[in-house]
Write an enzyme that holds these catalytic residues in place. Sequence first.
Site, PDB file in Angstrom:
ATOM      1  N   LYS A   1       0.810  -1.218   0.000  1.00 35.88           N
ATOM      2  CA  LYS A   1       0.000   0.000   0.000  1.00 35.88           C
ATOM      3  C   LYS A   1       0.841   1.263   0.000  1.00 35.88           C
ATOM      4  O   LYS A   1       0.337   2.345  -0.305  1.00 35.88           O
ATOM      5  CB  LYS A   1      -0.944  -0.011   1.197  1.00 35.88           C
ATOM      6  CG  LYS A   1      -1.991  -1.094   1.099  1.00 35.88           C
ATOM      7  CD  LYS A   1      -2.807  -0.953  -0.176  1.00 35.88           C
ATOM      8  CE  LYS A   1      -3.925  -1.960  -0.245  1.00 35.88           C
ATOM      9  NZ  LYS A   1      -4.707  -1.828  -1.475  1.00 35.88           N
TER      10      LYS A   1
HETATM   11  N1  PMP Z   1      -2.593  -7.588   1.886  1.00 37.00           N
HETATM   12  C1  PMP Z   1      -2.869  -6.697   2.834  1.00 37.00           C
HETATM   13  C2  PMP Z   1      -2.246  -6.844   4.189  1.00 37.00           C
HETATM   14  C3  PMP Z   1      -3.742  -5.649   2.547  1.00 37.00           C
HETATM   15  O1  PMP Z   1      -4.044  -4.771   3.523  1.00 37.00           O
HETATM   16  C4  PMP Z   1      -4.298  -5.546   1.255  1.00 37.00           C
HETATM   17  C5  PMP Z   1      -5.184  -4.419   0.879  1.00 37.00           C
HETATM   18  N2  PMP Z   1      -6.158  -4.005   1.761  1.00 37.00           N
HETATM   19  C6  PMP Z   1      -4.008  -6.510   0.312  1.00 37.00           C
HETATM   20  C7  PMP Z   1      -3.134  -7.512   0.663  1.00 37.00           C
HETATM   21  C8  PMP Z   1      -4.684  -6.533  -1.046  1.00 37.00           C
HETATM   22  O2  PMP Z   1      -4.273  -5.639  -1.978  1.00 37.00           O
HETATM   23  P1  PMP Z   1      -5.245  -4.949  -3.010  1.00 37.00           P
HETATM   24  O3  PMP Z   1      -6.019  -3.913  -2.271  1.00 37.00           O
HETATM   25  O4  PMP Z   1      -4.303  -4.350  -3.999  1.00 37.00           O
HETATM   26  O5  PMP Z   1      -6.164  -5.932  -3.640  1.00 37.00           O
END
Ligand code: PMP
Length: 389
Positions: free
Chosen positions: A74
């Site tokens: 993120k």
């Molecule tokens: N892993 C963690 C720890 C996350 O917080 C998130 C996103 N909220 C993701 C994976 C997934 O990523 P994306 O939002 O790009 O689908």
Amino acid sequence: RSSLFFGGPVQLEDHESSTDLSLPPSGFHDGIVDGIEGCIGHTPLVRIRSLSAATGRTILAKAEFLNGAGGSPKDRVALHMIEVAESAGLLQPGRGDTIYEGTVGSTGISLATLARARGYRAHICMPNDMAIEKSTLLHHLGATVERVDPAPITSPDHFVNLARRRAAEHTASASTESRGFFADQFESPANYEAHLQTTGPEILQQTAGKIDAFVAGAGTGGTISGVAKYLKEEAKLKNVRIVLADPQGSGLYNKVRHGVMYSSTEREGTRRRAQVDTIVEGIGINRLTANFEAGRELVDDAVRVSDEQACRMARWLVEHDGIFAGSSTAVNFVAAVSTALKMPPGSVVVTVLCDSGTRHLSKFWKRIGEMGLEEGNDSEEGGQRGEGE
Ligand code: PMP
């Protein structure tokens, strides 16, 4: 901001007597980056020895927990969303602007960190059933945190709707020209663009194009869509399989496999249920977001992963590889192994190491302890783990 010198952490006398507090005058040397933003991206691709040996395929994981601001993928998204907003004049340092976001944690931590680095405030709305260490960390970063009861997305009190409303209220009521900016990770194209522009190209370069599958979960869908778009559309790797790793209770698995998210009986239950029914945090969702839709046509398959499988995988990774993973990482790895075993020996499967288990001590790792998976661990208390956290 507190003063560095008067009453702050460094006394003026210390500074005057020191000769080497500044960077070399001739400019930056190799390995010196400008601020915390310079610690984002260019993460290693780690060969997972135990799983590669066990499957006879090469399992590689993008070490996204090494992103140095918030410790997850993120960071890339938060930085890009802020830069896009700055270019559009929606955020301006020195104006007293606040970044608002609805998040289960990781995006909030990245935004709160970068807000500090660039002179903004952060206001984070999150569900109150997420691991407590995430909101504690946000508090220490100086963000305003609103933890709310889980609610369906149709409710004005859903954490995403609340963040949107708070941003609008800020802009409407501010007596100065300061603004509220709603980052909107679920719907903003800046999310998948960050992965299209950075994560995807890094994976292509690190594997020299020898990649047979990319496996990732979807929280917003930004990672899977951005990387899929880069590998299939830009790098023209038409044969790379894009596989969704979906925790139990999420509707995306059915959408990918069968074209619908829920059967009619499941849909009724889901309307009443606010959250996806899993211990896993960060991935799994029961609505279609713009970021998942951006790449959905490129997703070839999906693997559903139970909480028990995720817990067992997390334990395996500690025991065999010394990798202390969070819950979404564990789901990714279960799906990566399952994908690898459907492919010819020698295939290369890439997945994502999203964040560290230290963000998941009070929920996910507590469950692993309760399942008895850690029995036999050495400890002074005689082998009891997962208590007193
Ligand atoms: N892993 C963690 C720890 C996350 O917080 C998130 C996103 N909220 C993701 C994976 C997934 O990523 P994306 O939002 O790009 O689908």
